[in-house]
Structure formats: structure tokens, C-alpha cells
Enzyme design. Structure first.
Site, PDB file in Angstrom:
ATOM      1  N   GLU A 262       0.820  -1.209   0.000  1.00 21.38           N
ATOM      2  CA  GLU A 262       0.000   0.000   0.000  1.00 21.38           C
ATOM      3  C   GLU A 262       0.856   1.262   0.000  1.00 21.38           C
ATOM      4  O   GLU A 262       0.492   2.291  -0.567  1.00 21.38           O
ATOM      5  CB  GLU A 262      -0.914   0.013   1.234  1.00 21.38           C
ATOM      6  CG  GLU A 262      -2.048  -0.977   1.165  1.00 21.38           C
ATOM      7  CD  GLU A 262      -3.063  -0.576   0.109  1.00 21.38           C
ATOM      8  OE1 GLU A 262      -2.780  -0.817  -1.075  1.00 21.38           O
ATOM      9  OE2 GLU A 262      -4.103  -0.025   0.469  1.00 21.38           O
TER      10      GLU A 262
ATOM     11  N   THR B 190      -6.035   7.841  -5.155  1.00 17.67           N
ATOM     12  CA  THR B 190      -5.981   7.882  -3.690  1.00 17.67           C
ATOM     13  C   THR B 190      -5.128   9.065  -3.232  1.00 17.67           C
ATOM     14  O   THR B 190      -5.455   9.744  -2.255  1.00 17.67           O
ATOM     15  CB  THR B 190      -5.410   6.562  -3.149  1.00 17.67           C
ATOM     16  OG1 THR B 190      -6.238   5.500  -3.620  1.00 17.67           O
ATOM     17  CG2 THR B 190      -5.395   6.536  -1.626  1.00 17.67           C
TER      18      THR B 190
HETATM   19  N1  HSE Z   1      -8.480   5.087   4.310  1.00 17.28           N
HETATM   20  C1  HSE Z   1      -7.829   5.426   3.093  1.00 17.28           C
HETATM   21  C2  HSE Z   1      -8.440   6.702   2.571  1.00 17.28           C
HETATM   22  C3  HSE Z   1      -7.949   4.295   2.158  1.00 17.28           C
HETATM   23  O1  HSE Z   1      -9.647   6.895   2.735  1.00 17.28           O
HETATM   24  O2  HSE Z   1      -7.699   7.516   2.036  1.00 17.28           O
HETATM   25  C4  HSE Z   1      -7.906   4.576   0.730  1.00 17.28           C
HETATM   26  O3  HSE Z   1      -7.937   3.405  -0.013  1.00 17.28           O
END
Ligand code: HSE
Length: 285
Positions: free
Chosen positions: A120, A168
Site C-alpha cells: 500500500e 488515492t
Molecule cells: N483510508 C484510506 C483513505 C484508504 O480513505 O484515504 C484509501 O484506499
């Protein structure tokens, strides 16, 4: 070849930023591995054209390195990248389980959480575990500095993915550095409500607990059609609607009998905004 399936996930659930996650029964990634001198990766399936096959740039390559487990690795993507369903985490979780078994490393699923989180870090810049934990352990998970708490539950869900993309990194870029105390108080209350709802398998409580005034409003602004889709899902019977993870996927919770209507309403609302989408009628699994 040794084959492992790992589910898509949604993390966060409105409240519980970087803490809550759920595994979805569908979709899922499938990873196949066999021993090799050097790690090679091939990727097929949903959005595979966007995923690097160079082990130095692929989440699964990071997992193979962390486990010192070189392998020929085939990834069949069921979870579309950059959709908000933890795509990279599904591949990383499946690879961690498969390579752990292939090389008899003997790690438990819990021990594989930080290993899969290494992958990740490559994607988002941070080794957070809120997606890999539910993908490895199933159910509803709470990730804190004290470790992972897991609860088996089967709350019905609809995950609707528009054909638009939000990275992201971009979605994390809009998260505020500070929050007003009143918003923190309200978010803690909602998060606690959601957690109790999961343990009671209660869609009403889970839906109520999804509300969040700190992170979610910043992110909904990045998703074209969000307000229309949310309203349509609620009208069709959803008890709660929020951004799935970093988006642009939208997650609705509802009674099992309402899933079909909620899924149809969400697709139609995206369609009204000239956006194609796909809805998974699923549950926490
Ligand atoms: N918790 C993280 C976010 C996960 O919301 O940015 C993203 O996959």
C-alpha cells in the site's frame, strides 16, 4: 500454480477515517503464484492496463520482497483500480497469503497485515492497513495503533462504481489537517454507532453511523454526481450512503431486500449525470 482469492474492501465508511474497513463478498482479485528465481508479474482483468508489471512498482512486488519470496505471479483483477474498493490491497492481500503458503513462512493472517501494507505504501505513499486488514481477515475491521480488531458480520451493501477515476493520492490531498472539536465529537459518536451496528448486523445503525463532517465533504466534491446518487439511493431504501474509501465508488448500506432497488437507483442517477457506472449488490463477507 497456487491460487488465492482476496476480496475487495471499503475503508473507510464515512466515519472511521483510516480506521474502519469491511470486506465485500464481491468483487475480488485472484492471484496465482509459483516459485521462481526472480519475481515476475503479469496482470489481466479489470483495469489491468493501468497497473505496472515491474515488481519494483507493483504492490505485489513489494509483498514478494517483504516475504523474501521470489515467484512468477499472475494477478487476475476483479477489483478495478482507483475505484475506492481497495484494489491494490486485494492484490497485496492475496499475494501475501499465497506467497506465505508457497514458501512455508508460517505467518498468521494477522501477521500478514503489515506485510501486505508494504504494498500500500507504494500506491498511496503511506503503509496504512485499513484495506489490507479486512481483505485478509474478512468482516468488519478496526485498525488502530494497538492492532486490528475483527468482527464477523454480513450487513447488506451496494457498491456503485462510476467510470470516472479519483486517485488515492488526490483524495488524501483534500483531507483537512485540522478539525473543529464539535465535528470530532460528532464523528466519534457516529463511528461508535457504526461499530455497534456492525456487531448487531443492523443496517439502520450502520447507515446512521456513516455520517462524517470532517473528511467526507471534501471528497464528495471530487465525485461528479455524488449528491444525486446519494439522494436516489436513500429514496430507494438505503439507510446510509457515503464515499467508499477514497472514492469515486459510492457505498450504500440497506436491508437485503432493498439492494436491487438501491443499485438500480444509483446507476440511474449516475446515468442522469452522463456517467456510466456498475453496481455490486453484495454484503460484508
Ligand atoms: N483510508 C484510506 C483513505 C484508504 O480513505 O484515504 C484509501 O484506499
Amino acid at each position: 500454480m497456487l491460487t488465492v482469492r482476496a476480496p475487495a474492501t471499503s475503508a473507510n465508511l464515512g466515519s472511521g477515517f483510516d480506521v474502519f474497513g469491511v470486506a465485500l463478498e464481491t468483487p475480488a482479485d485472484v492471484v496465482r503464484v509459483e516459485r521462481a528465481r526472480e519475481t515476475t508479474i503479469s496482470v489481466t482483468g479489470a483495469g489491468s492496463e493501468f497497473i505496472p508489471e515491474d515488481p519494483a512498482e507493483n504492490t505485489v512486488g513489494a509483498v514478494a520482497k517483504a516475504l523474501d519470496a521470489p515467484a512468477r505471479i499472475e494477478i487476475d483483477k476483479g477489483v478495478r483500480p482507483a475505484s475506492g474498493l481497495g484494489s491494490s490491497a486485494s492484490s497485496a492481500a492475496a499475494a501475501a497469503v499465497a506467497l506465505n503458503e508457497l514458501y512455508d513462512r508460517g505467518h498468521s493472517r494477522e501477521e500478514l497485515v503489515p506485510v501486505a501494507a508494504e504494498g500500500e505504501a507504494l500506491v498511496s505513499g503511506e503503509a496504512h492497513s485499513d484495506n489490507v486488514a479486512p481483505s485478509l481477515l474478512g468482516g468488519f475491521t478496526i485498525v488502530t495503533d494497538h492492532g486490528v480488531t475483527q468482527v464477523d458480520t454480513s450487513v447488506p451493501l451496494v457498491a456503485c462504481l462510476p467510470e470516472t477515476v479519483v486517485s488515492t493520492r488526490d483524495a488524501r490531498g483534500v483531507v483537512p489537517d485540522e478539525a473543529a472539536l464539535e465535528d470530532v465529537v460528532s464523528s466519534v459518536g457516529n463511528a461508535a454507532t457504526l461499530a455497534v451496528g456492525m456487531t448487531r448486523n443492523d443496517p439502520e445503525l450502520v447507515g446512521r453511523g456513516m455520517d462524517d463532517d470532517i473528511v467526507t465533504p471534501q471528497r464528495t466534491a471530487l465525485i461528479d454526481g455524488y449528491d444525486d446518487v446519494r439522494e436516489a439511493a436513500i429514496e430507494a431504501g438505503a439507510t446510509g450512503v457515503t464515499v467508499s474509501g477514497a472514492g469515486p465508488g459510492i457505498l450504500a448500506v440497506c436491508e437485503g431486500s432493498s439492494r436491487r432497488a438501491v443499485a438500480g437507483a444509483m446507476i440511474d442517477a449516475f446515468d442522469d449525470n452522463d456517467i456510466e457506472s456498475r453496481a455490486y449488490q453484495t454484503r460484508v463477507g
